[in-house]
Write an enzyme that holds these catalytic residues in place. Sequence first.
Site, short mmCIF file in Angstrom:
data_model
loop_
_atom_site.label_atom_id
_atom_site.label_comp_id
_atom_site.label_asym_id
_atom_site.label_seq_id
_atom_site.Cartn_x
_atom_site.Cartn_y
_atom_site.Cartn_z
CB CYS A 195 -0.89 -0.01 1.24
SG CYS A 195 -2.00 1.41 1.36
CG HIS A 229 -5.39 -2.49 -1.38
ND1 HIS A 229 -4.35 -3.04 -0.66
CD2 HIS A 229 -5.25 -1.14 -1.27
CE1 HIS A 229 -3.63 -2.06 -0.13
NE2 HIS A 229 -4.15 -0.90 -0.49
CD GLU A 230 -6.45 1.30 -4.04
OE1 GLU A 230 -6.72 2.30 -3.35
OE2 GLU A 230 -5.33 0.77 -4.05
CG HIS A 267 -7.39 2.50 0.90
ND1 HIS A 267 -6.67 2.83 2.03
CD2 HIS A 267 -6.51 1.93 0.05
CE1 HIS A 267 -5.40 2.46 1.87
NE2 HIS A 267 -5.27 1.90 0.67
CO CO Z 1 -3.64 1.05 -0.16
#
Ligand code: CO
Length: 146
Positions: free
Chosen positions: A88, A130-131, A134
């Site tokens: 990340c 993953h995004e 966030h």
């Molecule tokens: Co990230």
Amino acid sequence: MALRKILTEENEILRKVSKKVVNFDESLWELLDDMKETLIHSTGVGLSAVQVGVLKRVFVINLNGAYFEVINPKIIRREGKQKGQEGCLSIPNRFEDVVRPKTVTISFVDRYNFPMQVTATDFMARAFCHESDHLDGILFTDLLKR
Ligand code: CO
């Protein structure tokens, strides 16, 4: 376009839940353009708005020449499992194996609020997950504890 500063994990804003985009205006487009430039100048494959300090449900992905601008995403289907290395931009120099779905289908809108849908597998699926995390204040290192 301008480069934006990427915040790192000690910044509390990364733990906040981002808000749905309702205005598809020039300030959104400027954010997207800046995020694209910032991502291209980085070593990452994805960048979410919260990582540049903007709590909007927006991320960009740039992987193997495929570029996506993703706004108000929803993962509508998850299938299978994969384990692979993840990093990340907000957690520099840390890479760990993370379990993610093998395939995801994600619905979202583009910068003009036009509805889109993408089915992604393998590393692209990993990047979308993953995004998306966030936007809910979740970092990949949180998943290691589970
Ligand atoms: Co990230």
